[in-house]
Enzyme design. Structure first.
Site, PDB file in Angstrom:
ATOM      1  N   THR A  22      87.985  57.127  40.996  1.00  0.00           N
ATOM      2  CA  THR A  22      87.715  57.798  39.670  1.00  0.00           C
ATOM      3  C   THR A  22      86.041  57.438  39.492  1.00  0.00           C
ATOM      4  O   THR A  22      85.567  58.817  39.655  1.00  0.00           O
ATOM      5  CB  THR A  22      88.868  56.770  38.990  1.00  0.00           C
ATOM      6  OG1 THR A  22      89.953  56.541  39.680  1.00  0.00           O
ATOM      7  CG2 THR A  22      88.375  57.654  37.263  1.00  0.00           C
ATOM      8  N   ASN A  69      96.324  64.994  46.852  1.00  0.00           N
ATOM      9  CA  ASN A  69      97.128  63.489  46.831  1.00  0.00           C
ATOM     10  C   ASN A  69      99.329  63.989  46.177  1.00  0.00           C
ATOM     11  O   ASN A  69      99.678  62.570  46.415  1.00  0.00           O
ATOM     12  CB  ASN A  69      97.011  62.621  45.699  1.00  0.00           C
ATOM     13  CG  ASN A  69      96.536  63.096  43.918  1.00  0.00           C
ATOM     14  OD1 ASN A  69      95.704  64.172  44.231  1.00  0.00           O
ATOM     15  ND2 ASN A  69      96.911  63.063  42.986  1.00  0.00           N
ATOM     16  N   CYS A 129      98.714  58.879  39.210  1.00  0.00           N
ATOM     17  CA  CYS A 129      97.660  59.158  37.703  1.00  0.00           C
ATOM     18  C   CYS A 129      98.006  60.196  36.488  1.00  0.00           C
ATOM     19  O   CYS A 129      97.361  59.800  35.435  1.00  0.00           O
ATOM     20  CB  CYS A 129      96.198  59.795  38.478  1.00  0.00           C
ATOM     21  SG  CYS A 129      96.311  58.640  39.660  1.00  0.00           S
ATOM     22  N   THR A 142      76.635  43.574  39.588  1.00  0.00           N
ATOM     23  CA  THR A 142      77.073  43.028  40.559  1.00  0.00           C
ATOM     24  C   THR A 142      77.928  43.350  41.135  1.00  0.00           C
ATOM     25  O   THR A 142      78.800  43.796  41.032  1.00  0.00           O
ATOM     26  CB  THR A 142      77.213  41.536  39.967  1.00  0.00           C
ATOM     27  OG1 THR A 142      75.769  41.300  39.583  1.00  0.00           O
ATOM     28  CG2 THR A 142      77.107  40.609  41.558  1.00  0.00           C
ATOM     29  N   GLN A 163      92.322  60.215  49.645  1.00  0.00           N
ATOM     30  CA  GLN A 163      94.009  60.664  50.462  1.00  0.00           C
ATOM     31  C   GLN A 163      93.462  60.732  52.136  1.00  0.00           C
ATOM     32  O   GLN A 163      94.681  60.601  53.270  1.00  0.00           O
ATOM     33  CB  GLN A 163      94.733  61.661  49.574  1.00  0.00           C
ATOM     34  CG  GLN A 163      95.140  61.274  48.650  1.00  0.00           C
ATOM     35  CD  GLN A 163      96.073  60.272  47.801  1.00  0.00           C
ATOM     36  OE1 GLN A 163      96.576  59.466  49.511  1.00  0.00           O
ATOM     37  NE2 GLN A 163      96.008  59.467  46.545  1.00  0.00           N
ATOM     38  N   HIS A 211      91.527  51.216  47.947  1.00  0.00           N
ATOM     39  CA  HIS A 211      93.435  50.513  47.902  1.00  0.00           C
ATOM     40  C   HIS A 211      94.032  51.652  47.712  1.00  0.00           C
ATOM     41  O   HIS A 211      95.327  51.643  48.338  1.00  0.00           O
ATOM     42  CB  HIS A 211      93.325  50.168  46.709  1.00  0.00           C
ATOM     43  CG  HIS A 211      93.872  51.758  45.181  1.00  0.00           C
ATOM     44  ND1 HIS A 211      94.547  52.088  45.338  1.00  0.00           N
ATOM     45  CD2 HIS A 211      92.239  52.097  44.877  1.00  0.00           C
ATOM     46  CE1 HIS A 211      94.501  53.187  44.318  1.00  0.00           C
ATOM     47  NE2 HIS A 211      93.602  53.278  43.957  1.00  0.00           N
TER      48      HIS A 211
HETATM   49  C1  LIG Z   1      92.650  62.305  45.197  1.00  0.00           C
HETATM   50  C2  LIG Z   1      92.408  60.799  44.702  1.00  0.00           C
HETATM   51  N1  LIG Z   1      91.698  60.963  44.203  1.00  0.00           N
HETATM   52  C3  LIG Z   1      90.898  59.728  43.479  1.00  0.00           C
HETATM   53  C4  LIG Z   1      91.831  58.951  42.999  1.00  0.00           C
HETATM   54  C5  LIG Z   1      91.469  57.778  41.896  1.00  0.00           C
HETATM   55  O1  LIG Z   1      91.295  56.895  43.395  1.00  0.00           O
HETATM   56  P1  LIG Z   1      90.629  54.913  42.318  1.00  0.00           P
HETATM   57  O2  LIG Z   1      92.492  54.788  41.785  1.00  0.00           O
HETATM   58  O3  LIG Z   1      90.190  54.799  43.385  1.00  0.00           O
HETATM   59  O4  LIG Z   1      89.911  55.525  40.855  1.00  0.00           O
HETATM   60  C6  LIG Z   1      93.014  58.827  43.705  1.00  0.00           C
HETATM   61  C7  LIG Z   1      94.280  58.226  43.307  1.00  0.00           C
HETATM   62  O5  LIG Z   1      95.273  57.881  42.966  1.00  0.00           O
HETATM   63  C8  LIG Z   1      93.496  60.044  44.554  1.00  0.00           C
HETATM   64  O6  LIG Z   1      94.712  60.312  45.003  1.00  0.00           O
END
Ligand SMILES: Cc1ncc(COP(=O)(O)O)c(C=O)c1O
Length: 392
Positions: free
Chosen positions: A77, A158, A334, A247, A186, A208
């Protein structure tokens, strides 16, 4: 009722468990090796710095980048924000233009930044996709203007898994001297990515989603041909070449580096495994249920993604019906909490029933055939039951 003891996890696009080998490498960096990599005057700092640089190296190697082109962030993000807003703000201050090209199926981390920039006076072109979620590279080319400063197109979606023609878009971007950013969260670990070959200038990555820890991500920022200029969003001590102060998350970086290394090393095996399971699950649905629709591009899609609309069945209800045995998603994690249909599904067709009945099965390296068979049984039974209730 079930022979499955722990709930089956089929939501690997949302997040993944941390691999045991990753945890093992991380642990010392919480305890004896707790130094701050910015502490240059003692061994604690130096050891932490070495660990960070090893992580950086592993990530850069996986995408054919240089070590110094990897900027660590708190996750994708933040990487998406830094890429889109960082490029936009730098470009506008330097009079290079204020137009951005993106697509209607991007992740919110790109779309929301674009919306905010639009309110601040930037102009955004949102490219449409076809019924499979495919972007036509000639649409990208046609949208480029004198004042275009960035093209942002995700590598793999995603929700529906459709893979974008990165190399073609990269070439168009190069020919027109526009920066090309891709959110490859992804795709990493499933699709080979080479930033040189694909002409990528900025790329968002997250740990993650590939069996690494949460709260750590990276932005690849090209330093040569051309040297990409990004306005920092987080001011402070000037860490990460001044692009992202704060940091560094040493255990996170160590884990992320290990996760990337494992994902690359085991890519073929993981792809084959999830693809076999995905085919098995789809075949059961296709053989035993009527009125279903596959969302996404049938051929060119992430091997671990299966997005299906069970027409006439409300997806939120189906998810509830599968609890507590099966962890699956009615959309992207999300967007949960928002009740409207997924913007990605809406971009593919006008069929509202298809939007509201879409389920995303995200497979992972540790899923088994037995789990898939159990999920198929449960979903088929639940869909049949829910359809009967709706009819009666
Ligand atoms: C395509 C995509 N971009 C960005 C993100 C956001 O990643 P993060 O959870 O590391 O902020 C996700 C997570 O759902 C994602 O699938």
């Amino acid at each position: 009722m079930t022979d499955v003891e722990t709930p089956i996890y089929l939501d690997h696009h949302a997040t993944t468990p941390v691999d045991g080998q990753v945890v093992e490498e991380m642990v010392p960096y919480f305890t004896e090796e707790f130094g701050n990599p910015a502490s240059k005057d003692h061994i604690y700092g130096n050891n932490a710095k070495m660990a960070v640089e090893k992580g950086r190296e592993r990530i850069s190697e996986a995408i054919n980048a240089r070590k110094e082109e990897i900027i660590f962030t708190s996750g994708a993000t933040e990487s998406d924000n830094l890429a889109v807003r960082g490029v936009a703000e730098h470009a506008v201050v330097n009079g290079q233009g204020n137009h951005i090209i993106t697509t209607v199926i991007e992740h919110e981390a790109v779309l929301e930044v674009c919306d905010a920039l639009e309110e601040e006076g930037f102009e955004i072109t949102y490219l449409e996709v076809d019924e499979y979620g495919r972007i036509d590279p000639s649409d990208v080319e046609a949208a480029i203007r004198e004042d275009t400063v960035l093209i942002s197109v995700m590598a793999a979606n995603n929700e529906i898994g459709t893979i974008a023609p990165l190399q073609q878009i990269g070439q168009i971007a190069k020919e027109n001297e526009v920066y090309f950013h891709t959110d490859a969260v992804q795709a990493l670990g499933y699709v080979p990515i080479d930033v040189e070959e694909m002409g990528i200038d900025l790329m968002s990555l997250s740990s993650h989603k590939i069996y690494g820890p949460k709260g750590i991500g990276a932005l690849y920022v090209r330093r040569r041909n051309p040297k990409v200029k990004v306005q920092t969003l987080i001011e402070g001590g000037g860490h990460e070449r001044g692009m992202r102060s704060g940091t560094l998350n040493v255990p996170g970086i160590v884990g992320f580096g290990k996760a990337v290394q494992l994902a690359e090393r085991n890519r073929d095996e993981r792809v084959e495994h999830v693809e076999t399971l995905r085919t098995r699950l789809w075949k059961r649905f296709d053989d035993e249920l009527d009125e279903i629709a596959l969302n996404g591009e049938p051929g060119n899609r992430l091997p671990n993604n299966l997005n299906v609309s069970f027409l006439g069945v409300e997806n939120k209800g189906l998810v509830q019906n599968l609890q507590p045995q099966i962890a699956v998603s009615a959309g992207s994690a999300c967007t949960t909490g928002k009740v409207e249909a997924s913007h990605v599904l809406q971009a593919l067709s006008d069929n509202e029933s298809r939007w509201h009945s879409a389920m995303r099965f995200g497979l992972g390296k540790d899923n088994t055939k037995e789990e898939i068979d159990f999920v198929a049984d449960q979903v088929i039974t639940a869909v049949t039951r829910l359809r009967k209730i709706t009819l009666s």
